[in-house]
Design an enzyme around this catalytic site. Sequence first.
Site, mmCIF file in Angstrom:
data_model
loop_
_atom_site.group_PDB
_atom_site.id
_atom_site.type_symbol
_atom_site.label_atom_id
_atom_site.label_comp_id
_atom_site.label_asym_id
_atom_site.label_seq_id
_atom_site.Cartn_x
_atom_site.Cartn_y
_atom_site.Cartn_z
ATOM 1 N N ASN A 10 -0.616 -0.194 -2.609
ATOM 2 C CA ASN A 10 0.919 -0.293 -3.289
ATOM 3 C C ASN A 10 1.658 -1.050 -2.418
ATOM 4 O O ASN A 10 2.169 -0.719 -1.435
ATOM 5 C CB ASN A 10 1.241 1.198 -3.555
ATOM 6 C CG ASN A 10 2.764 1.192 -4.127
ATOM 7 O OD1 ASN A 10 3.225 0.064 -4.591
ATOM 8 N ND2 ASN A 10 3.327 2.083 -4.106
ATOM 9 N N TRP A 11 1.946 -2.338 -2.572
ATOM 10 C CA TRP A 11 2.436 -3.190 -1.649
ATOM 11 C C TRP A 11 4.219 -2.826 -1.984
ATOM 12 O O TRP A 11 4.661 -3.400 -1.050
ATOM 13 C CB TRP A 11 2.411 -4.524 -2.095
ATOM 14 C CG TRP A 11 0.972 -5.093 -1.917
ATOM 15 C CD1 TRP A 11 -0.091 -4.432 -1.575
ATOM 16 C CD2 TRP A 11 0.418 -6.495 -1.750
ATOM 17 N NE1 TRP A 11 -1.268 -5.166 -1.113
ATOM 18 C CE2 TRP A 11 -0.778 -6.597 -1.569
ATOM 19 C CE3 TRP A 11 1.092 -7.772 -2.112
ATOM 20 C CZ2 TRP A 11 -1.593 -7.844 -1.538
ATOM 21 C CZ3 TRP A 11 0.404 -8.916 -1.823
ATOM 22 C CH2 TRP A 11 -0.920 -8.767 -1.681
ATOM 23 N N LYS A 12 4.676 -2.258 -2.822
ATOM 24 C CA LYS A 12 5.938 -2.023 -3.191
ATOM 25 C C LYS A 12 6.727 -3.178 -3.031
ATOM 26 O O LYS A 12 6.179 -4.249 -3.612
ATOM 27 C CB LYS A 12 6.647 -1.103 -1.977
ATOM 28 C CG LYS A 12 5.675 0.062 -1.547
ATOM 29 C CD LYS A 12 6.551 1.283 -0.959
ATOM 30 C CE LYS A 12 5.299 2.258 -0.578
ATOM 31 N NZ LYS A 12 6.134 3.471 0.220
ATOM 32 N N HIS A 101 5.926 6.791 -9.570
ATOM 33 C CA HIS A 101 6.081 6.932 -8.205
ATOM 34 C C HIS A 101 7.421 7.385 -7.754
ATOM 35 O O HIS A 101 8.308 7.470 -8.508
ATOM 36 C CB HIS A 101 5.999 5.319 -7.667
ATOM 37 C CG HIS A 101 5.847 5.551 -5.924
ATOM 38 N ND1 HIS A 101 6.794 5.741 -5.137
ATOM 39 C CD2 HIS A 101 4.774 5.000 -5.293
ATOM 40 C CE1 HIS A 101 6.250 5.599 -3.842
ATOM 41 N NE2 HIS A 101 4.884 5.233 -3.864
ATOM 42 N N GLU A 103 9.377 7.130 -5.502
ATOM 43 C CA GLU A 103 10.447 6.072 -5.210
ATOM 44 C C GLU A 103 11.452 6.006 -6.469
ATOM 45 O O GLU A 103 12.498 5.841 -6.597
ATOM 46 C CB GLU A 103 10.086 5.030 -4.397
ATOM 47 C CG GLU A 103 10.033 5.257 -3.056
ATOM 48 C CD GLU A 103 8.675 4.258 -2.362
ATOM 49 O OE1 GLU A 103 8.512 3.128 -3.056
ATOM 50 O OE2 GLU A 103 8.262 4.463 -1.081
ATOM 51 N N GLU A 175 0.916 12.487 -4.425
ATOM 52 C CA GLU A 175 1.852 12.073 -3.480
ATOM 53 C C GLU A 175 2.947 12.961 -2.791
ATOM 54 O O GLU A 175 3.880 12.782 -3.620
ATOM 55 C CB GLU A 175 2.105 10.412 -3.877
ATOM 56 C CG GLU A 175 1.274 9.593 -3.923
ATOM 57 C CD GLU A 175 1.725 8.231 -3.699
ATOM 58 O OE1 GLU A 175 1.047 7.470 -2.950
ATOM 59 O OE2 GLU A 175 2.747 7.892 -4.036
ATOM 60 N N GLY A 181 5.329 7.296 3.319
ATOM 61 C CA GLY A 181 6.231 6.373 4.417
ATOM 62 C C GLY A 181 6.642 6.957 5.518
ATOM 63 O O GLY A 181 7.401 6.668 6.343
ATOM 64 N N SER A 221 0.847 8.176 3.811
ATOM 65 C CA SER A 221 0.746 8.144 5.098
ATOM 66 C C SER A 221 -0.678 8.216 5.560
ATOM 67 O O SER A 221 -1.056 8.449 6.470
ATOM 68 C CB SER A 221 1.555 9.058 6.289
ATOM 69 O OG SER A 221 2.918 8.808 5.780
ATOM 70 N N GLY A 242 0.332 2.947 0.695
ATOM 71 C CA GLY A 242 1.329 2.163 0.631
ATOM 72 C C GLY A 242 1.361 1.182 2.142
ATOM 73 O O GLY A 242 0.900 0.228 2.124
ATOM 74 N N GLY A 243 1.924 1.571 3.154
ATOM 75 C CA GLY A 243 2.110 1.010 4.394
ATOM 76 C C GLY A 243 0.827 0.138 4.818
ATOM 77 O O GLY A 243 0.878 -1.014 5.174
HETATM 78 C C1 PEP Z 1 3.172 4.919 -1.394
HETATM 79 O O1 PEP Z 1 4.291 4.447 -1.562
HETATM 80 O O2 PEP Z 1 2.542 5.121 -2.554
HETATM 81 C C2 PEP Z 1 2.568 5.497 -0.329
HETATM 82 C C3 PEP Z 1 1.567 6.469 -0.301
HETATM 83 O O3 PEP Z 1 3.062 4.826 0.997
HETATM 84 P P1 PEP Z 1 2.533 5.219 2.576
HETATM 85 O O4 PEP Z 1 0.909 5.077 2.382
HETATM 86 O O5 PEP Z 1 3.305 4.182 3.202
HETATM 87 O O6 PEP Z 1 2.849 6.690 2.811
#
Ligand code: PEP
Length: 262
Positions: A10-12, A101, A103, A175, A181, A221, A242-243
């Site tokens: 997930n590049w956001k 998500h 967010e 999640e 994040g 994370s 994500g990251g």
């Molecule tokens: C996400 O945004 O779906 C996510 C899991 O982010 P991160 O891996 O950065 O926690």
Amino acid sequence: MQRRAAVVGNWKMNGTIAFTQALTSAVCAGVTERDHNHTLACDVILCPPFTSLSTAQHHLAGSPVRLGGQNISEAIGGPFTGEISGSLLRDAGCSHVILGHSERRTLLGEQDALVARKMVAAFRDGLIPIVCLGETLAERTAEQTLAVIQTQLTALLALLPTAEEQRAHWVLAYEPVWAIGTGRHATPDQVQEVHGFIRKQLTDRLGTTIASSIQILYGGSVTPDNAAALFAQPDVDGGLIGGASLKAETFLAIIDAYPKNF
Ligand code: PEP
């Protein structure tokens, strides 16, 4: 039943055209090599921003890597300025779409009922929905985690299509909001507790065969250092990343962390 696992990037809201060219090429080269060497234990799906879908699609052609969007409108099409429909994502080469998500739930006010309607729209438009569920830190502290998950899941199951093919082929991503994040991932035991609970709910509502074919991913994370322990849990079928999906090296290392049972 043997489920195929998935690792989803997930590049956001990241990814210029140049960044997309470089990252997609590197990920595709790594995944294709693993596929040829028979060491690829999971499906790999990249979810760049809408503006980079076409570039990503161009660079992943011929590789096993698949493409997903990060959101859709529940509408079929028409006068919805700024929105993107499922059929437009299909047309852009997507097979999957991330929905609900945290967010979007937190920052944009998306609620369970809307997320469920978007899931229906994804099925309608031929996309596989990857629907996110998860509790806030306050909800976990108040020991409300399983109740929150049950409420979110119940809203989805109420609108799940009746066709067996669709009921069996969608994806849930647990999640925890406090882990996204933050660098603070849930422990393998915490993750298995929630994933086992989700699997049980699915089994009670949909039966064993369908419930055992639904992928349940963990997100929050995930890094190359913690992925193997998380992916070793019996009801964890991969990750939503994500990251760590923004660098080919870390994303490929997470893909390599999925256990190879073949
Ligand atoms: C996400 O945004 O779906 C996510 C899991 O982010 P991160 O891996 O950065 O926690």
